[in-house]
Design a protein around this motif. Structure first.
Motif, PDB file in Angstrom:
ATOM      1  N   ASN A  41       0.845  -1.189   0.000  1.00 57.01           N
ATOM      2  CA  ASN A  41       0.000   0.000   0.000  1.00 57.01           C
ATOM      3  C   ASN A  41       0.885   1.244   0.000  1.00 57.01           C
ATOM      4  O   ASN A  41       1.787   1.359   0.830  1.00 57.01           O
ATOM      5  N   VAL A  42       0.601   2.157  -0.917  1.00 57.68           N
ATOM      6  CA  VAL A  42       1.397   3.379  -1.013  1.00 57.68           C
ATOM      7  C   VAL A  42       0.468   4.592  -0.956  1.00 57.68           C
ATOM      8  O   VAL A  42      -0.520   4.659  -1.689  1.00 57.68           O
ATOM      9  N   THR A  43       0.799   5.532  -0.083  1.00 67.08           N
ATOM     10  CA  THR A  43       0.053   6.780   0.033  1.00 67.08           C
ATOM     11  C   THR A  43       1.006   7.940  -0.227  1.00 67.08           C
ATOM     12  O   THR A  43       2.071   8.021   0.393  1.00 67.08           O
ATOM     13  N   ILE A  44       0.630   8.810  -1.162  1.00 65.86           N
ATOM     14  CA  ILE A  44       1.457   9.946  -1.548  1.00 65.86           C
ATOM     15  C   ILE A  44       0.785  11.236  -1.086  1.00 65.86           C
ATOM     16  O   ILE A  44      -0.374  11.493  -1.429  1.00 65.86           O
ATOM     17  N   PHE A  45       1.490  12.020  -0.301  1.00 67.84           N
ATOM     18  CA  PHE A  45       0.982  13.306   0.193  1.00 67.84           C
ATOM     19  C   PHE A  45       1.552  14.414  -0.699  1.00 67.84           C
ATOM     20  O   PHE A  45       2.763  14.637  -0.707  1.00 67.84           O
ATOM     21  N   ALA A  46       0.671  15.088  -1.441  1.00 63.72           N
ATOM     22  CA  ALA A  46       1.119  16.075  -2.416  1.00 63.72           C
ATOM     23  C   ALA A  46       0.280  17.351  -2.290  1.00 63.72           C
ATOM     24  O   ALA A  46      -0.823  17.342  -1.747  1.00 63.72           O
ATOM     25  N   ALA A  47       0.808  18.451  -2.816  1.00 59.65           N
ATOM     26  CA  ALA A  47       0.087  19.729  -2.785  1.00 59.65           C
ATOM     27  C   ALA A  47      -1.051  19.731  -3.795  1.00 59.65           C
ATOM     28  O   ALA A  47      -0.944  19.144  -4.876  1.00 59.65           O
ATOM     29  N   SER A  48      -2.125  20.418  -3.449  1.00 55.41           N
ATOM     30  CA  SER A  48      -3.299  20.477  -4.322  1.00 55.41           C
ATOM     31  C   SER A  48      -3.120  21.462  -5.473  1.00 55.41           C
ATOM     32  O   SER A  48      -3.868  21.425  -6.441  1.00 55.41           O
ATOM     33  N   PHE A  49      -2.127  22.349  -5.371  1.00 59.68           N
ATOM     34  CA  PHE A  49      -1.876  23.328  -6.430  1.00 59.68           C
ATOM     35  C   PHE A  49      -0.833  22.767  -7.383  1.00 59.68           C
ATOM     36  O   PHE A  49       0.275  22.418  -6.974  1.00 59.68           O
ATOM     37  N   HIS A  50      -1.201  22.643  -8.668  1.00 58.50           N
ATOM     38  CA  HIS A  50      -0.325  22.041  -9.681  1.00 58.50           C
ATOM     39  C   HIS A  50       0.725  23.055 -10.117  1.00 58.50           C
ATOM     40  O   HIS A  50       0.402  24.105 -10.680  1.00 58.50           O
ATOM     41  N   HIS A  51       1.994  22.721  -9.865  1.00 60.38           N
ATOM     42  CA  HIS A  51       3.091  23.660 -10.103  1.00 60.38           C
ATOM     43  C   HIS A  51       3.221  24.029 -11.582  1.00 60.38           C
ATOM     44  O   HIS A  51       3.386  25.213 -11.924  1.00 60.38           O
ATOM     45  N   GLN A  52       3.173  23.031 -12.489  1.00 57.97           N
ATOM     46  CA  GLN A  52       3.345  23.326 -13.912  1.00 57.97           C
ATOM     47  C   GLN A  52       2.122  24.018 -14.513  1.00 57.97           C
ATOM     48  O   GLN A  52       2.240  24.996 -15.243  1.00 57.97           O
ATOM     49  N   GLN A  53       0.945  23.497 -14.210  1.00 55.61           N
ATOM     50  CA  GLN A  53      -0.273  24.011 -14.834  1.00 55.61           C
ATOM     51  C   GLN A  53      -0.853  25.225 -14.112  1.00 55.61           C
ATOM     52  O   GLN A  53      -1.756  25.888 -14.620  1.00 55.61           O
ATOM     53  N   LYS A  54      -0.330  25.501 -12.903  1.00 56.59           N
ATOM     54  CA  LYS A  54      -0.810  26.628 -12.093  1.00 56.59           C
ATOM     55  C   LYS A  54      -2.333  26.549 -11.884  1.00 56.59           C
ATOM     56  O   LYS A  54      -3.066  27.504 -12.080  1.00 56.59           O
ATOM     57  N   GLU A  55      -2.778  25.348 -11.492  1.00 55.79           N
ATOM     58  CA  GLU A  55      -4.198  25.110 -11.265  1.00 55.79           C
ATOM     59  C   GLU A  55      -4.411  24.524  -9.877  1.00 55.79           C
ATOM     60  O   GLU A  55      -3.625  23.689  -9.412  1.00 55.79           O
ATOM     61  N   GLU A  56      -5.494  24.928  -9.230  1.00 53.52           N
ATOM     62  CA  GLU A  56      -5.884  24.411  -7.916  1.00 53.52           C
ATOM     63  C   GLU A  56      -6.951  23.340  -8.108  1.00 53.52           C
ATOM     64  O   GLU A  56      -7.936  23.556  -8.817  1.00 53.52           O
ATOM     65  N   MET A  57      -6.784  22.178  -7.488  1.00 53.73           N
ATOM     66  CA  MET A  57      -7.721  21.088  -7.708  1.00 53.73           C
ATOM     67  C   MET A  57      -8.755  20.914  -6.595  1.00 53.73           C
ATOM     68  O   MET A  57      -9.714  20.163  -6.757  1.00 53.73           O
ATOM     69  N   LEU A  58      -8.575  21.583  -5.461  1.00 51.24           N
ATOM     70  CA  LEU A  58      -9.529  21.440  -4.365  1.00 51.24           C
ATOM     71  C   LEU A  58     -10.530  22.597  -4.356  1.00 51.24           C
ATOM     72  O   LEU A  58     -10.236  23.704  -4.791  1.00 51.24           O
ATOM     73  N   ASP A  59     -11.727  22.297  -3.835  1.00 53.66           N
ATOM     74  CA  ASP A  59     -12.725  23.341  -3.648  1.00 53.66           C
ATOM     75  C   ASP A  59     -12.289  24.281  -2.528  1.00 53.66           C
ATOM     76  O   ASP A  59     -11.448  23.931  -1.688  1.00 53.66           O
ATOM     77  N   GLU A  60     -12.900  25.444  -2.496  1.00 48.81           N
ATOM     78  CA  GLU A  60     -12.492  26.474  -1.540  1.00 48.81           C
ATOM     79  C   GLU A  60     -12.581  25.999  -0.086  1.00 48.81           C
ATOM     80  O   GLU A  60     -11.742  26.346   0.743  1.00 48.81           O
ATOM     81  N   LYS A  61     -13.578  25.185   0.225  1.00 42.67           N
ATOM     82  CA  LYS A  61     -13.802  24.768   1.613  1.00 42.67           C
ATOM     83  C   LYS A  61     -13.034  23.504   1.997  1.00 42.67           C
ATOM     84  O   LYS A  61     -13.023  23.114   3.167  1.00 42.67           O
ATOM     85  N   GLU A  62     -12.384  22.856   1.036  1.00 41.46           N
ATOM     86  CA  GLU A  62     -11.655  21.625   1.332  1.00 41.46           C
ATOM     87  C   GLU A  62     -10.260  21.942   1.873  1.00 41.46           C
ATOM     88  O   GLU A  62      -9.545  22.768   1.309  1.00 41.46           O
ATOM     89  N   SER A  63      -9.879  21.256   2.947  1.00 41.17           N
ATOM     90  CA  SER A  63      -8.513  21.390   3.454  1.00 41.17           C
ATOM     91  C   SER A  63      -7.622  20.264   2.934  1.00 41.17           C
ATOM     92  O   SER A  63      -6.400  20.399   2.904  1.00 41.17           O
ATOM     93  N   TYR A  64      -8.254  19.170   2.523  1.00 41.87           N
ATOM     94  CA  TYR A  64      -7.522  18.068   1.889  1.00 41.87           C
ATOM     95  C   TYR A  64      -8.537  17.167   1.194  1.00 41.87           C
ATOM     96  O   TYR A  64      -9.744  17.263   1.409  1.00 41.87           O
ATOM     97  N   ARG A  65      -8.025  16.291   0.353  1.00 39.88           N
ATOM     98  CA  ARG A  65      -8.879  15.322  -0.329  1.00 39.88           C
ATOM     99  C   ARG A  65      -8.086  14.047  -0.544  1.00 39.88           C
ATOM    100  O   ARG A  65      -6.911  14.098  -0.900  1.00 39.88           O
TER     101      ARG A  65
END
Length: 416
Positions: A41-65
């Motif tokens: 089992n592998v779990t990867i903890f990564a930032a929600s903001f995509h560095h290359q595409q400069k896009e945020e993938m989480l909704d405003e109220k989400e602290s993690y997903r």
């Protein structure tokens, strides 16, 4: 207990990790994919903001997903958005660190091994902190040799206060890690120079998922399909990757300019970056019309593009940075597709001694001549193509690299 019945829980803290389908490097997903196939089992903890595409993938109220990608679990940590390398990017790094400290406690799993990956020092230290609190093994992955990289590039002296702090942090992590993972072939020499025993060092370079190249997609984004349909009868020299200052792309543009009279050769640049607009403007102003610039594409489509190309090209700036070696994803992509490669670089490179598919050139004149000769059949293209493929199968297959890492982890966990 036999190894095949042992399931490890592995956590990876990598601020910039990418899920499948994104542009950019996918080192940890590809590694995790094969560890998962082996039953772990592998779990990867990564930032929600995509560095290359400069896009945020989480909704405003989400602290993690938490999301599952074919059995590999990603925990997306909410971080601040940014659009350049200024203060907000630094705050984004701090965000990742502080928010991860809260989120990891909410994950209902006990890891056996935590990997802290140094793209920036806070992510690596975070891995150590979590491993200590979870009472498990800590692996320090040093993808860039900080702060040595800053010194080698001449940006800072050894006596700079920031360098001295990074130096102490590096040694702190070296001493507390069960293993130190490095990506460059000569990096073990650097780690040993810091007083670390060789048996702690694990050379695990970047790799390639050969399954992706065995199952090439039948289509790609429409603009890519239209482009390749338009130039399908030409000898296509392709560059796939970032268009930034470190990528040193002007020599490739110079090479294209030297080949303007050869109507059979066409260059394709796929990607984005801070230098792209300047390179496009330069090509237009100088009438270099044998280059087409296109947008970045998902990693899933790269095999399609490379299958329709004739030759891969990379340009590297001469720099003391590379004295420790390098491990470039784009190079292994080219080689996995069976493409011969032009490497515009004036330094040592061990891969050349092991692969028949790479042609190292020292200037644009030599690059242009070599491309022309290959396109005219003056080189044995099938042998070069097979040399590229054989090399990555032997040394850079993620399946083999994952098996090697698994073996080391079992040894450290004392699983027989």
């Amino acid at each position: 207990m036999p190894r095949k019945w042992v399931t490890m829980n592995i956590w990876i803290f990598n601020h910039y990790a990418k899920a499948p389908g994104s542009s950019g490097g996918s080192r940890h997903y590809d590694l995790a994919k094969y560890l998962k196939k082996n039953g772990h089992n592998v779990t990867i903890f990564a930032a929600s903001f995509h560095h290359q595409q400069k896009e945020e993938m989480l909704d405003e109220k989400e602290s993690y997903r938490v999301e599952d990608y074919d059995g590999v679990q990603f925990v997306w940590i909410k971080t601040l958005s940014y659009y350049n390398n200024g203060l907000k990017r630094a705050m984004n790094m701090v965000n990742y660190f502080t928010n991860s400290l809260k989120v990891y406690k909410l994950i209902d799993e006990t890891p056996n091994i935590v990997i802290g990956s140094l793209v920036h020092p806070l992510a690596a230290y975070l891995g150590y902190h979590v491993a200590k609190n979870k009472n498990c093994l800590f692996y320090f992955e040093e993808r860039d040799l900080w702060p040595q990289t800053l010194i080698d590039l001449g940006k800072f002296s050894k006596k700079n206060p920031a360098v001295m702090i990074l130096d102490k942090l590096e040694l702190f992590l070296y001493k507390r890690a069960q293993r130190i993972i490095v990506l460059f072939d000569k990096a073990p020499d650097y780690v040993k120079s810091r007083g670390i025993k060789e048996n702690k060092i694990l050379y695990l370079p970047n790799g390639i998922d050969l399954e992706r190249f065995a199952n090439t997609m039948d289509n790609a984004p429409q603009d890519i399909e239209d482009l390749y349909a338009e130039i399908e009868n030409k000898f296509i020299v392709v560059y796939v990757g970032s268009h930034g200052i470190p990528n040193h792309l002007d020599p490739i543009v110079d090479t294209a300019k030297l080949l303007l009279n050869n109507e059979n050769v066409h260059f394709v640049f796929i990607g984005t970056g801070s230098e792209k607009e300047r390179l496009q403007n330069r090509s237009q102003q100088e009438g270099i019309n044998n280059i087409t610039f296109t947008s970045p594409i998902s990693k899933d489509y790269i095999p399609y593009v490379l299958e329709k190309s004739s030759l891969g090209i990379i340009s590297m700036k001469d720099s003391p940075l590379y004295k420790w070696g390098f491990s470039m994803n784009k190079l292994y992509d080219y080689m996995a597709a069976g493409l011969p490669v032009i490497l515009h670089y004036n330094g040592p490179f061990n891969v050349i001694e092991q692969s028949r598919g790479i042609n190292k050139v020292i200037n644009s004149d030599e690059a242009a001549t070599t491309i022309e000769h290959i396109s005219e059949g003056n080189y044995d293209y099938p042998i070069m193509s097979q040399g590229s493929r054989d090399y990555v199968e032997k040394y850079h297959s993620w399946e083999r690299l994952a098996e090697y890492l698994e073996k080391v982890m079992f040894e450290d966990l004392k699983v027989k």
